[in-house]
Enzyme design. Structure first.
Site, short mmCIF file in Angstrom:
data_model
loop_
_atom_site.label_atom_id
_atom_site.label_comp_id
_atom_site.label_asym_id
_atom_site.label_seq_id
_atom_site.Cartn_x
_atom_site.Cartn_y
_atom_site.Cartn_z
N TYR B 113 0.86 -1.18 0.00
CA TYR B 113 0.00 0.00 0.00
C TYR B 113 0.90 1.23 0.00
O TYR B 113 1.91 1.26 0.72
CB TYR B 113 -0.87 -0.02 1.26
N GLU B 201 -3.53 7.56 -3.83
CA GLU B 201 -3.49 6.28 -3.12
C GLU B 201 -3.29 5.15 -4.12
O GLU B 201 -4.05 5.04 -5.08
CB GLU B 201 -4.80 6.07 -2.35
#
Lengths: 292, 393
Positions: B113, B201
């Protein structure tokens, strides 16, 4: 006494030749503050406010010629970040920026710059500062306020007016009212102003008006628990706001549970803040707190 | 402002950031050609079909499908395109899928991530990574916060190389993969800053079996205040993904957000508008919307505000709460009277005006002959509008 501005403040207005700037500069002058000049690059040598004040090309020049120590900014968003830095770099002690819509990334840099230079900065996207009976540096309707002993710190504009109105109805005046702005990055936080009100002998109680989003109210409450002896009355707007939605202010984003109205109110109460549930009860709650 | 995955990937690709590439399909007739193009460009034999909507959790709602062959890819495009996708973020009504992305299915060795956003309390941008990719980061943050590693960017200095190295090391990357990560993270931050993003993101960021690091998905949100600097980004706005009444309100510079109650409200200022919604709830009602008419409220804004509020059939009563500062209440009153007459309103309207010229305004309303319920205070207004919405007004 009061905080930030008083009858001796010497105020310049950046963007004084624009429609917003000239209208509000005139209002500030009418309120009785010392508006001593204005700044618009390229319009130095002209006058503004029906010939009452000189216009300068730069803040450095304006400060040198007028001894200004406060600047009020109405410059449009594309030029506002630069205007704030110019005022700070010129040695202006207090810079208040009303402009709405400045990109957040620019404000991150402006905040770092202003702190480095050592000015105090309020805003942006805020109604400014009002010390009733002394000086108005911003766009608050001066006539609703009354000189007194309650300090007001708020993220909101009209909700501040509402709170001030309720205070006056209870016979309570204000020492200074500050709209700090609701953007994600602002110059002066609730905590810093709370410290100033604690040190101000003319202030007996402080009203803190917050909103969902961010953690500034919590930081202020934690500070109050350790360092503030005066009663602090708090309200958080946005209990009914749906999570994840932006409600006008960029500040009003619920991004985590700890930023919701309920969580903020709980944490504030735990720190000894008198939390007001209904926005209609702000004035009465302050009255009650001061009568104890 | 939000954009779709395929748009985010286009932007990142243009800035030298490796992505899982593909083609977009917006009509069933385009499916064959798109799949053929993905076969040709990337040598793909297996595919992933991804619904393009502005909501997360697409996989959970059946909006992302792995397809082992060409026919399965075509079948799934047919199924997903035009479906109403319900995810944890769309609400029960779901979203109509108007576009899908066809991409090459990759051999994934490891998922990570990576994200950049603003840390408001530090007034600095924050770059976060985690070795726990592909899942909900909120869950990771709750369960094992030590698995999220952060670097703060000092304003004006960008993400420094040593910071990028720290992040790569925290992800457990070594050698060529770490080198790729350092370059990618620095480009990613430079992109974030240059485009006035509020969120970038990458979830998941993947290391393929071939040792290549790339963005399998990308979510980018932009700061609305910065959009004027980036017309090419503004052109990516997809109005189909937004509430039509909110889009309509935006045209008149009104800030409107639809909610699910039955008391419409029109207020000046965002803070007072939220407080008005709160007090409606406290008095037993439910707000139908958030509407900030801003500082320059006049006859036109009031009229447009009414139109937008009443386009919601759930609205049973309307509360107008204006604190006049610079705005004069008598002007607002005239606006209300004119709007009520012209629009032939059939729901009760409660009006509370305070501040500049409030007394003159109340007289104007009282003598106007239009059916307006006047309120003296904030709580009086809330009481009256909640009663009116219940049909007792």
């Amino acid at each position: 006494m009061a905080i930030l501005v008083n009858k001796d403040s010497r105020i310049i207005v950046q963007g004084i030749t624009g429609s917003e700037g000239s209208f509000h500069a005139a209002q500030c002058l009418e309120y009785g503050g010392n508006v001593v000049g204005g700044v618009t690059p390229g319009k130095g040598g002209q006058t503004a406010l029906d010939g009452k004040v000189p216009v300068f090309d730069s803040c450095v020049e304006a400060r040198r010629e007028t001894g200004a120590n406060v600047s009020l900014i109405f410059v449009p968003p594309p030029f506002a970040a630069d205007a704030i830095m110019e005022a700070a770099a010129a040695g202006i002690e207090l810079v208040v920026c009303i402009t709405e819509g400045i990109p957040v990334a620019q404000m991150v840099e402006v905040k770092a710059f202003v702190e480095k230079v050592g000015s105090r900065f309020i805003g942006p996207n805020c109604p400014g500062v009002l010390t009733p009976g002394e000086a108005k540096v911003g766009i608050m309707p001066g006539f609703i306020a009354k000189k007194g002993a309650v300090g007001v710190i708020s993220k909101s504009g009209t909700l501040t007016y509402e709170a001030v109105d309720q205070l006056v109805q209870q016979g309570l005046g204000q020492s200074t009212c500050i709209g700090i702005g609701g953007d994600p990055i602002i110059g002066t936080t609730m905590k810093e102003l709370l410290a100033m009100f604690e040190a101000d002998p003319a202030t007996e109680a402080v009203v803190l008006i917050g909103e969902i989003g961010g953690s500034m109210e919590i930081e202020a409450a934690q500070y109050a628990k350790e360092h503030v002896t005066k009663p602090v009355i708090g309200f958080i707007a946005g209990q009914t706001a749906p999570p994840g939605r932006r409600m006008g202010h960029a500040g009003a984003i619920v991004s985590g549970t700890d930023e919701s109205a309920a969580a903020k109110k709980r944490l504030m109460a735990e720190c000894g803040i008198i939390v007001v549930e209904s926005p209609a009860e702000i004035g009465r709650t302050v009255k009650l707190a001061l009568s104890k | 402002m939000k954009i779709h995955e395929y748009q985010a990937k286009q932007l990142l690709k243009g800035h030298g950031i490796p992505i899982q590439d593909g083609e977009t399909v917006s009509a069933p007739g385009e499916a064959e050609a798109a799949v053929a193009q993905v076969e040709k460009s990337f040598g793909a034999t297996q595919f992933v079909i991804k619904a393009q909507v502005h909501a997360g959790g697409r996989g959970k709602g059946g909006g992302v499908k792995f397809c082992p062959d060409r026919q399965s890819a075509l079948d799934n495009i047919g199924k997903i395109l035009g479906m109403t996708l319900v995810t944890p973020q769309t609400g029960p009504e779901g979203r109509l899928v108007r576009k899908v992305m066809v991409a090459q299915a990759l051999d994934i060795a490891k998922e990570f991530y990576a994200a950049i956003t603003l840390d408001r309390s530090k007034a600095m941008d924050l770059f976060m990574v985690s070795s726990e990719g592909g899942m909900e980061i909120e869950e990771v943050a709750r369960r094992s916060p030590e698995k999220i590693v952060k670097e703060w960017i000092v304003p004006g200095f960008g993400l420094r190389s040593f910071q990028a190295r720290n992040l790569a090391a925290a992800m457990g990357l070594e050698g060529a993969a770490a080198t790729q990560a350092v370059a990618m993270f620095r480009k990613l931050y430079a992109f974030y800053r240059a485009y006035d993003c509020s969120i970038v993101e990458i979830n998941p960021l993947v290391l393929t079996g071939q040792g290549e690091l790339l963005a399998l998905d990308a979510k980018i949100n932009f700061d609305d205040n910065g959009l004027y600097l980036h017309p090419e980004v503004e052109a990516m706005r997809d109005l189909d993904e937004e509430d039509p009444s909110e889009v309509e309100a935006g045209k008149y510079h009104l800030n409107y957000i639809k909610l699910d109650g039955n008391v419409g409200c029109m207020v000046n200022g965002a803070g007072l508008a939220m407080a008005t919604m709160d007090i409606i709830k406290q008095y037993g009602g439910a707000p139908a919307n958030f509407l900030d008419v801003g500082g320059g409220a006049n006859v036109e804004t009031v009229k447009n505000g009414f139109r937008i509020i009443l386009s919601d059939p759930n609205v049973k009563a309307v509360l107008i709460n204006i604190f006049g500062g610079i705005v004069r209440c008598d002007r607002i009153a005239n606006g209300i009277i004119e709007a009520v007459k012209e629009l032939e309103l059939n729901v009760p309207v409660v009006v509370r005006l305070a501040g500049t010229n409030a007394d003159v305004a109340k007289e104007l309303l009282a003598n106007s002959g239009v059916a307006i319920i006047s309120a003296d205070s904030f709580e009086d207004a809330a009481t009256k509008v909640v009663e009116a919405a219940r049909g007792k007004g």
